[in-house]
Enzyme design. Structure first.
Site, PDB file in Angstrom:
ATOM      1  N   GLU A   1      -4.097  -0.129  -9.147  1.00  0.00           N
ATOM      2  CA  GLU A   1      -3.017   0.816  -9.455  1.00  0.00           C
ATOM      3  C   GLU A   1      -1.799   0.011  -9.906  1.00  0.00           C
ATOM      4  O   GLU A   1      -1.357  -0.888  -9.190  1.00  0.00           O
ATOM      5  CB  GLU A   1      -2.658   1.650  -8.215  1.00  0.00           C
ATOM      6  CG  GLU A   1      -3.661   2.757  -7.922  1.00  0.00           C
ATOM      7  CD  GLU A   1      -3.297   3.569  -6.683  1.00  0.00           C
ATOM      8  OE1 GLU A   1      -3.629   4.754  -6.645  1.00  0.00           O
ATOM      9  OE2 GLU A   1      -2.706   3.013  -5.730  1.00  0.00           O
TER      10      GLU A   1
ATOM     11  N   SER B   1       0.823  -1.209   0.000  1.00  0.00           N
ATOM     12  CA  SER B   1       0.000   0.000   0.000  1.00  0.00           C
ATOM     13  C   SER B   1       0.859   1.261   0.000  1.00  0.00           C
ATOM     14  O   SER B   1       0.440   2.297  -0.507  1.00  0.00           O
ATOM     15  CB  SER B   1      -0.879   0.056   1.247  1.00  0.00           C
ATOM     16  OG  SER B   1      -1.596  -1.119   1.417  1.00  0.00           O
TER      17      SER B   1
ATOM     18  N   ASN C   1      -4.142   6.434  -2.105  1.00  0.00           N
ATOM     19  CA  ASN C   1      -3.992   6.565  -0.654  1.00  0.00           C
ATOM     20  C   ASN C   1      -3.349   7.894  -0.269  1.00  0.00           C
ATOM     21  O   ASN C   1      -3.628   8.450   0.790  1.00  0.00           O
ATOM     22  CB  ASN C   1      -3.180   5.396  -0.087  1.00  0.00           C
ATOM     23  CG  ASN C   1      -4.039   4.132   0.059  1.00  0.00           C
ATOM     24  OD1 ASN C   1      -5.257   4.196  -0.050  1.00  0.00           O
ATOM     25  ND2 ASN C   1      -3.396   3.007   0.291  1.00  0.00           N
TER      26      ASN C   1
ATOM     27  N   HIS D   1      -1.307  -2.681  -7.041  1.00  0.00           N
ATOM     28  CA  HIS D   1      -2.020  -2.329  -5.813  1.00  0.00           C
ATOM     29  C   HIS D   1      -3.516  -2.550  -6.005  1.00  0.00           C
ATOM     30  O   HIS D   1      -4.192  -1.762  -6.672  1.00  0.00           O
ATOM     31  CB  HIS D   1      -1.709  -0.866  -5.453  1.00  0.00           C
ATOM     32  CG  HIS D   1      -2.282  -0.440  -4.147  1.00  0.00           C
ATOM     33  ND1 HIS D   1      -2.742   0.826  -3.908  1.00  0.00           N
ATOM     34  CD2 HIS D   1      -2.491  -1.131  -3.001  1.00  0.00           C
ATOM     35  CE1 HIS D   1      -3.192   0.905  -2.665  1.00  0.00           C
ATOM     36  NE2 HIS D   1      -3.060  -0.270  -2.107  1.00  0.00           N
TER      37      HIS D   1
HETATM   38  P1  NAI Z   1      -3.003  -9.879   6.204  1.00  0.00           P
HETATM   39  O1  NAI Z   1      -2.302  -9.737   7.475  1.00  0.00           O
HETATM   40  O2  NAI Z   1      -4.479 -10.132   6.191  1.00  0.00           O
HETATM   41  O3  NAI Z   1      -2.337 -11.052   5.354  1.00  0.00           O
HETATM   42  C1  NAI Z   1      -0.965 -11.222   5.195  1.00  0.00           C
HETATM   43  C2  NAI Z   1      -0.727 -12.712   4.975  1.00  0.00           C
HETATM   44  O4  NAI Z   1       0.606 -12.906   4.541  1.00  0.00           O
HETATM   45  C3  NAI Z   1      -0.914 -13.538   6.222  1.00  0.00           C
HETATM   46  O5  NAI Z   1      -1.849 -14.570   5.957  1.00  0.00           O
HETATM   47  C4  NAI Z   1       0.483 -14.115   6.500  1.00  0.00           C
HETATM   48  O6  NAI Z   1       0.435 -15.438   7.020  1.00  0.00           O
HETATM   49  C5  NAI Z   1       1.104 -14.074   5.111  1.00  0.00           C
HETATM   50  N1  NAI Z   1       2.568 -13.998   5.123  1.00  0.00           N
HETATM   51  C6  NAI Z   1       3.336 -13.177   5.854  1.00  0.00           C
HETATM   52  N2  NAI Z   1       4.639 -13.376   5.542  1.00  0.00           N
HETATM   53  C7  NAI Z   1       4.674 -14.328   4.587  1.00  0.00           C
HETATM   54  C8  NAI Z   1       5.719 -14.967   3.886  1.00  0.00           C
HETATM   55  N3  NAI Z   1       6.984 -14.664   4.096  1.00  0.00           N
HETATM   56  N4  NAI Z   1       5.400 -15.911   2.971  1.00  0.00           N
HETATM   57  C9  NAI Z   1       4.105 -16.236   2.740  1.00  0.00           C
HETATM   58  N5  NAI Z   1       3.087 -15.674   3.421  1.00  0.00           N
HETATM   59  C10 NAI Z   1       3.366 -14.728   4.315  1.00  0.00           C
HETATM   60  O7  NAI Z   1      -2.668  -8.570   5.361  1.00  0.00           O
HETATM   61  P2  NAI Z   1      -3.478  -7.916   4.170  1.00  0.00           P
HETATM   62  O8  NAI Z   1      -4.457  -6.941   4.678  1.00  0.00           O
HETATM   63  O9  NAI Z   1      -3.934  -8.991   3.255  1.00  0.00           O
HETATM   64  O10 NAI Z   1      -2.339  -7.064   3.453  1.00  0.00           O
HETATM   65  C11 NAI Z   1      -1.334  -7.661   2.659  1.00  0.00           C
HETATM   66  C12 NAI Z   1      -0.630  -6.603   1.862  1.00  0.00           C
HETATM   67  O11 NAI Z   1      -1.600  -5.934   1.035  1.00  0.00           O
HETATM   68  C13 NAI Z   1       0.033  -5.502   2.664  1.00  0.00           C
HETATM   69  O12 NAI Z   1       1.192  -5.119   2.000  1.00  0.00           O
HETATM   70  C14 NAI Z   1      -1.005  -4.392   2.665  1.00  0.00           C
HETATM   71  O13 NAI Z   1      -0.425  -3.134   2.848  1.00  0.00           O
HETATM   72  C15 NAI Z   1      -1.552  -4.538   1.268  1.00  0.00           C
HETATM   73  N6  NAI Z   1      -2.892  -3.997   1.085  1.00  0.00           N
HETATM   74  C16 NAI Z   1      -3.854  -4.145   2.024  1.00  0.00           C
HETATM   75  C17 NAI Z   1      -5.130  -3.638   1.823  1.00  0.00           C
HETATM   76  C18 NAI Z   1      -6.206  -3.839   2.823  1.00  0.00           C
HETATM   77  O14 NAI Z   1      -7.244  -3.164   2.714  1.00  0.00           O
HETATM   78  N7  NAI Z   1      -6.073  -4.747   3.757  1.00  0.00           N
HETATM   79  C19 NAI Z   1      -5.469  -2.898   0.568  1.00  0.00           C
HETATM   80  C20 NAI Z   1      -4.400  -2.870  -0.388  1.00  0.00           C
HETATM   81  C21 NAI Z   1      -3.156  -3.374  -0.121  1.00  0.00           C
END
Ligand code: NAI
Ligand code: 3HC
Length: 695
Positions: A439, A406, A477, A427
């Site tokens: 994006e 993000s 953002n 994104h």
């Molecule tokens: P989340 O915490 O729900 O999911 C992250 C997942 O990645 C977890 O299931 C974790 O087990 C896994 N993980 C962590 N390290 C890992 C690795 N080394 N290898 C494989 N799996 C791994 O987070 P979320 O919300 O899905 O966000 C993920 C990314 O997307 C972040 O960079 C966030 O900034 C971005 N993002 C989030 C948005 C949102 O609204 N939640 C919107 C747009 C982008």
């Protein structure tokens, strides 16, 4: 005749073929050609006229590019009336999409035949208009008033089968439009049918039009055109004659033509198409996209995987542990069950997508065959760099390596690989299988092929892909942080969060910034604020009530409490009384004397903050065109489509007035409200943001 309409005589039949690619829009040449064709046919003494379109479609509507310019004769409603009044039997053969003025030509024809795949509708309301060439007068005479209200106020497309049931077409036949049209005309002539004018059919209705108007206006959340279209249909029922109804329709149509909403919606129509056409990608081939990898199966990873599966792209998803892969599978299956329940996919497809099309693993070696990987792990540079190092080791040469970060710097992420040219930011927005925006973030070394592949993925997933450069928050953002900050300042200075949310939803956003924060989780923004705190400029005002709320463990919907309190089973929340106390405490600590804000001022400050930051984003080249910003805000942040986007909105307001307001706010806070240099430049040169789209 004109080049746009050819005339051919086959025995007793005159054939008028439209050839105005790509969609046979009814521009002036087409209208002139049709009029000349009808006149020629009558002079030639034929018995019938067949109208059809060459290429991919029957007429897809009036030529939208002519709107706002001086109309040229023959006007479309007059042409429709002239076609209907012809003593010859006029038949339209439809294929592709018969829309707007196109369907109005068909409705003025005496008989209609269509291929099974044809679709038709009156989508004018989506452009801030209403049918203006008899659509509101003729359609209800065929379908009845209620069905016509449904079709016209929604602008939806009706398929051939439904059109047949509704009486909009008389016959469906497989084949090309010329063949089926000629066959149908011969059939009609052999049967000795008489001319049948839609406008002469009787029309009665027991509909309460005032109630319909109110219902449609409310549903449109501020959009006028669908409600005004109801008045057009009302005229079909209540006017003294068909022609009087046509006159009333025209008046209403012209009133809508003068509205800002028409400008905004037409800007959205063209921008939506222009946004993915990048000059730098002309002639650049995207790479193959046959299989995709996703790293991390949390909220975003699961949503991205779902979107890919729904677009028939097989997915390999990598998680950290067996337990995490099981949870990721659960999320994806949950998403796909939703699609199954809504009838978007069949049980068989569901079984395939959750079976062979989806592979979950903890081993990066499983990615060896994928063409593109999207990383969606925790928002931490260390974790992301570690993941990209592994991707570099395991993915095949030429695979595109994308990050869904993000805020983090994609250049730094790319530097963790030996192939930064293959790295790009993709994104997505949450929920990723539903939200339309993507994006595509270009890093320093991203190659044109990699960028093209990012856009190709967007197209495959039916997203609106927008190019963004690198900055904190990219296009969307970053702008959101600015207007959210403006909202917090107003609250610190005396407005209530609920007033701000109400004003913002009144403008047309589905949610205000505080309700939105509660939905997204206040902790996410809190973490970003903490990350930025050490590098914060000393001149920046910092409201603290947000931090105080988070420190108390209230993160919004996920904890049941934030700016609002959420009760199980109830939609939406009620204001959290504790918030007022935190605001009062913050004001006391910062020595702020609260004052009242009018709703007008709340809206103006909110919008000016949005426009000013957007102008900085364009001025710095993060967005290449103002339309890119407009599409980001429309498809990712719920900006009301009928204003076209923040920069179109600013153009409509007048940039001079917007800049003057920004300067007046800057008197109290010249750090936050520093005017964007681009905005000052446009005002000085007497130009608009839209002028930048034309360059
Ligand atoms: P989340 O915490 O729900 O999911 C992250 C997942 O990645 C977890 O299931 C974790 O087990 C896994 N993980 C962590 N390290 C890992 C690795 N080394 N290898 C494989 N799996 C791994 O987070 P979320 O919300 O899905 O966000 C993920 C990314 O997307 C972040 O960079 C966030 O900034 C971005 N993002 C989030 C948005 C949102 O609204 N939640 C919107 C747009 C982008
Ligand atoms: N006028 C002018 N240009 C049009 C147009 C129209 N009515 N409809 C489409 N175009 C252009 C598009 O801008 C695009 O141009 P580009 O290649 O330069 O970007 C090109 O035609 C192809 O369009 P799409 O990329 O959208 O092609 P698709 O195959 O995806 O979709 C379509 C075809 C379903 C016809 C879609 O273009 C569409 O929905 N068009 C608008 C239809 C419409 O709203 N008609 C009503 C017009 S208002 C009216 O008729 C008023 C009357 O009641 C008086």
């Amino acid at each position: 005749m004109t080049d746009a309409i050819t005339y051919e005589r086959i025995g007793d039949i005159a054939v008028l073929k439209a050839q105005n690619p790509p969609v046979n829009a009814l521009g002036v040449d087409v209208r002139r050609g049709l009029l000349a064709g009808i006149e020629q046919a009558e002079a030639d003494g034929v018995k019938a006229v067949l109208i059809y379109g060459d290429g991919r479609t029957y007429f897809a509507g009036a030529d939208i590019r002519e709107f706002g310019k001086t109309p040229l004769e023959p006007y479309l409603p007059d042409l429709c009336n002239r076609i209907e009044a012809s003593p010859l039997i006029v038949v339209s053969a439809m294929h592709g999409t018969a829309l707007g003025g196109g369907l109005e030509i068909a409705l003025s024809s005496h008989y209609r035949v269509a291929v099974p795949s044809a679709r038709m509708g009156l989508p004018e309301v989506n452009l801030g208009l209403m049918p203006g060439a008899g659509g509101t007068q003729r359609l209800p005479r065929l379908t009845g008033v209620e069905a016509a209200i449904g079709i016209i106020t929604s602008g939806r497309q009706v398929d051939a089968t439904e059109a047949l049931e509704l009486g909009v077409v008389d016959k469906i036949t497989e084949g090309d439009p010329r063949e089926i049209g000629l066959a149908y005309v011969k059939e009609l002539l052999d049967a000795g049918v008489v001319r049948r004018a839609t406008g002469e059919l009787p029309l009665a209705s027991g509909v309460d039009f005032d109630a319909e108007y109110d219902r449609v206006l409310k549903k449109g959340r501020g959009q006028l055109s669908p409600a005004v279209a109801v008045r057009g249909i009302q005229a079909a029922v209540e006017a003294d004659s068909f022609l009087a109804g046509m006159k009333r329709e025209r008046e209403l149509f012209m009133e809508l033509m003068e509205t800002d909403q028409r400008q905004g919606l037409i800007h959205a129509f063209f921008s939506e198409r222009a946004v993915s056409k990048l000059p730098e990608l002309k002639g650049v081939e995207s790479r193959a996209l046959n299989a995709m990898g996703v790293i991390g199966g949390g909220t975003m990873g699961a949503g991205i995987a779902t979107a890919a599966l729904l677009a028939n792209l097989p997915v390999v998803l990598i998680e950290m542990t067996g337990e995490a892969t099981a949870m990721a599978r659960g999320r994806i299956e949950g998403n796909l069950e939703g699609a199954l329940k809504r009838g978007k996919i069949s049980q068989e497809k569901y079984d395939h997508l959750t079976g062979e099309a989806l592979v979950l693993s903890t081993d990066y070696a499983a990615l060896s065959d994928v063409d593109l990987v999207v990383e969606a792990v925790f928002e931490s540079m260390d974790v992301k760099r570690d993941v990209f190092g592994k991707l570099d080791a395991h993915c095949k040469p030429g695979a595109v390596l994308a990050s869904n970060t993000s805020y983090l710097d994609v250049d730094e992420i790319a530097a963790a690989t030996s192939r930064p040219q293959d790295v790009v930011g993709l994104h997505f927005f949450s929920p990723a299988h539903i939200m339309k925006l993507l994006e595509v973030v270009v890093a320093k070394e991203t190659s044109p092929e990699t960028l093209a592949t990012g856009f190709a993925l967007g197209k495959l997933l039916k997203k609106v892909a927008v190019r963004s450069g690198i900055c904190d928050g990219f296009i969307g953002n970053r702008i959101m942080n600015a207007y959210r900050r403006a909202a917090e300042y107003m609250v610190l200075d005396g407005a209530s969060p609920y007033q701000v949310d109400k004003v913002v939803t009144g403008f047309g956003f589905p949610m205000g910034p505080f309700a939105m924060g509660d939905l997204a989780g206040l902790d996410i923004n809190w973490a970003a604020r903490k990350r930025r705190a050490p590098t914060r400029d000393a001149r920046e005002r910092v409201p603290m009530f947000y931090e105080m709320l988070c420190e108390g463990g209230d993160f919004g919907q996920k904890t049941g409490k934030g700016f609002y309190i959420y009760e199980e089973g109830k939609r939406g929340g009620v204001p959290n009384p504790a918030v007022a106390e935190l605001i009062a405490k913050d004001q006391a600590q910062q020595g702020v004397t609260a004052r009242d804000f009018s709703d007008e001022e709340v809206l103006r400050r909110y919008m000016c903050a949005m426009v000013n930051e957007a102008a900085k984003v364009v001025g710095e080249g993060i967005a290449q065109r103002s339309l890119d910003v407009d599409m980001v805000m429309l498809f990712g942040y719920g900006f009301p489509r009928f204003f076209g986007g923040p920069l179109k909105w600013a153009d409509i307001q007048g940039l001079e007035a917007v800049l003057a307001d920004i300067k007046s706010y800057a008197r109290a806070d010249d750090f936050f409200w520093a005017p964007a240099p681009l905005l000052e430049q446009l005002v000085a040169e007497g130009k608009s943001f839209d002028d930048l789209n034309k360059g």
